[in-house]
Enzyme design. Structure first.
Site, PDB file in Angstrom:
ATOM      1  N   ARG A  58     -34.365   8.136  10.485  1.00 39.03           N
ATOM      2  CA  ARG A  58     -35.117   9.397  10.573  1.00 39.03           C
ATOM      3  C   ARG A  58     -34.282  10.598  10.175  1.00 39.03           C
ATOM      4  O   ARG A  58     -34.819  11.592   9.674  1.00 39.03           O
ATOM      5  CB  ARG A  58     -35.700   9.548  11.980  1.00 39.03           C
ATOM      6  CG  ARG A  58     -36.922   8.683  12.186  1.00 39.03           C
ATOM      7  CD  ARG A  58     -37.388   8.699  13.604  1.00 39.03           C
ATOM      8  NE  ARG A  58     -36.703   7.737  14.436  1.00 39.03           N
ATOM      9  CZ  ARG A  58     -36.470   7.898  15.738  1.00 39.03           C
ATOM     10  NH1 ARG A  58     -36.837   9.000  16.340  1.00 39.03           N
ATOM     11  NH2 ARG A  58     -35.858   6.957  16.429  1.00 39.03           N
ATOM     12  N   GLU A  95     -30.338   6.236  23.928  1.00 34.23           N
ATOM     13  CA  GLU A  95     -31.275   6.248  25.062  1.00 34.23           C
ATOM     14  C   GLU A  95     -31.840   4.863  25.359  1.00 34.23           C
ATOM     15  O   GLU A  95     -32.054   4.517  26.500  1.00 34.23           O
ATOM     16  CB  GLU A  95     -32.420   7.247  24.819  1.00 34.23           C
ATOM     17  CG  GLU A  95     -33.172   7.557  26.107  1.00 34.23           C
ATOM     18  CD  GLU A  95     -34.457   8.347  25.907  1.00 34.23           C
ATOM     19  OE1 GLU A  95     -34.835   8.655  24.772  1.00 34.23           O
ATOM     20  OE2 GLU A  95     -35.093   8.641  26.938  1.00 34.23           O
TER      21      GLU A  95
HETATM   22  O1  LIG Z   1     -29.063  10.851  21.293  1.00 36.70           O
HETATM   23  P1  LIG Z   1     -29.226   9.372  21.282  1.00 36.70           P
HETATM   24  O2  LIG Z   1     -29.511   8.801  22.640  1.00 36.70           O
HETATM   25  O3  LIG Z   1     -28.071   8.705  20.619  1.00 36.70           O
HETATM   26  O4  LIG Z   1     -30.537   9.026  20.431  1.00 36.70           O
HETATM   27  C1  LIG Z   1     -30.889   9.690  19.243  1.00 36.70           C
HETATM   28  C2  LIG Z   1     -30.994   8.759  18.071  1.00 36.70           C
HETATM   29  O5  LIG Z   1     -31.992   7.747  18.302  1.00 36.70           O
HETATM   30  C3  LIG Z   1     -32.846   7.675  17.173  1.00 36.70           C
HETATM   31  O6  LIG Z   1     -32.368   6.805  16.193  1.00 36.70           O
HETATM   32  P2  LIG Z   1     -32.543   5.219  16.139  1.00 36.70           P
HETATM   33  O7  LIG Z   1     -31.193   4.608  16.409  1.00 36.70           O
HETATM   34  O8  LIG Z   1     -33.675   4.790  17.007  1.00 36.70           O
HETATM   35  O9  LIG Z   1     -32.818   4.933  14.608  1.00 36.70           O
HETATM   36  P3  LIG Z   1     -34.005   5.234  13.563  1.00 36.70           P
HETATM   37  O10 LIG Z   1     -33.832   6.657  13.094  1.00 36.70           O
HETATM   38  O11 LIG Z   1     -33.702   4.247  12.479  1.00 36.70           O
HETATM   39  O12 LIG Z   1     -35.342   5.020  14.229  1.00 36.70           O
HETATM   40  C4  LIG Z   1     -32.847   9.098  16.646  1.00 36.70           C
HETATM   41  O13 LIG Z   1     -33.278   9.157  15.305  1.00 36.70           O
HETATM   42  C5  LIG Z   1     -31.421   9.514  16.835  1.00 36.70           C
HETATM   43  O14 LIG Z   1     -30.599   9.132  15.735  1.00 36.70           O
HETATM   44  N1  LIG Z   2     -37.187   9.477  23.344  1.00 44.42           N
HETATM   45  C1  LIG Z   2     -36.885   9.348  22.045  1.00 44.42           C
HETATM   46  N2  LIG Z   2     -37.826   9.572  21.103  1.00 44.42           N
HETATM   47  C2  LIG Z   2     -37.540   9.437  19.788  1.00 44.42           C
HETATM   48  N3  LIG Z   2     -36.334   9.097  19.325  1.00 44.42           N
HETATM   49  C3  LIG Z   2     -35.367   8.874  20.218  1.00 44.42           C
HETATM   50  N4  LIG Z   2     -34.081   8.516  20.066  1.00 44.42           N
HETATM   51  C4  LIG Z   2     -33.548   8.397  21.291  1.00 44.42           C
HETATM   52  N5  LIG Z   2     -34.437   8.661  22.254  1.00 44.42           N
HETATM   53  C5  LIG Z   2     -35.594   8.977  21.614  1.00 44.42           C
END
Ligand SMILES: O=P(O)(O)OC[C@H]1O[C@H](OP(=O)(O)OP(=O)(O)O)[C@H](O)[C@@H]1O
Ligand SMILES: Nc1ncnc2[nH]cnc12
Length: 170
Positions: A58, A95
């Site tokens: 993302r 998270e």
């Molecule tokens: O602050 P944090 O607890 O570290 O979480 C935030 C991260 O989680 C999600 O990524 P994800 O790893 O789900 O990957 P994606 O973008 O491929 O869905 C989001 O896009 C952030 O990069």
């Molecule tokens: N609650 C949440 N929603 C979307 N992206 C996330 N990445 C980590 N926590 C998330």
């Protein structure tokens, strides 16, 4: 523009107890998507930086248009095994689990000033891992910008030595 109205809550995704902030309605609306890039640009214009670094998947969606808009380069941070050259790698918790990210060892020039961008700042684990990789490579993190911050998870406690901006806070 009220960007918050384009973010949808999905309860219990990807795990029970997590309220997932879904940005797909924002991406689908051209005015909201453009508005989000304009607001990121406004915030990022306060800082003097050379390059934008963002994680898949993302983070890429917002970082690429912002980099073009601001005439900056873009460095992708990827999930393991995707980058073709030698990498620095970092494991961290986020998270809803644990993960590893990788960056090319020659992606950041020594002394370069880096802006980190992502869609969601939740626990801050992802951004902290990226900041550590940038610093190990000899770069300076001048700021962190996200669309969404989940303030109740207190991500800034992990990132207290950095400047952090978020467009929308929960
Ligand atoms: O602050 P944090 O607890 O570290 O979480 C935030 C991260 O989680 C999600 O990524 P994800 O790893 O789900 O990957 P994606 O973008 O491929 O869905 C989001 O896009 C952030 O990069
Ligand atoms: N609650 C949440 N929603 C979307 N992206 C996330 N990445 C980590 N926590 C998330």
């Amino acid at each position: 523009m009220d960007l918050k109205s384009f973010i949808r809550d999905i309860p219990d995704f990807p795990k029970p107890g997590i309220i997932f902030k879904d940005v797909t309605p924002l991406l689908k609306n051209p005015e909201a998507f453009k508005g989000s890039i304009a607001e990121l640009k406004k915030a990022a214009s306060e800082w003097n930086f050379d390059i934008i670094v963002a994680p898949e998947a993302r983070g890429f969606i917002f970082a690429a248009p912002l980099a073009l808009e601001m005439n900056k380069g873009f460095v992708p941070i990827r999930k393991p095994g995707k980058l073709p050259y030698k990498t620095i790698s970092k494991s961290y918790s986020l998270e809803y689990g644990n993960a590893t990210l990788e960056m090319h060892i020659d992606a950041i020039e020594k002394g370069s000033r880096v802006l980190i961008l992502d869609d969601v700042l939740a626990t801050g684990g992802t951004i902290k891992a990226i900041a550590e990789m940038i610093e190990e490579a000899g770069g300076e993190v001048v700021g962190i910008i996200t669309i969404i911050e989940l303030s109740f998870l207190e991500p800034r406690k992990k990132l207290d030595k950095y400047r952090v901006e978020a467009l929308i806070k929960y």
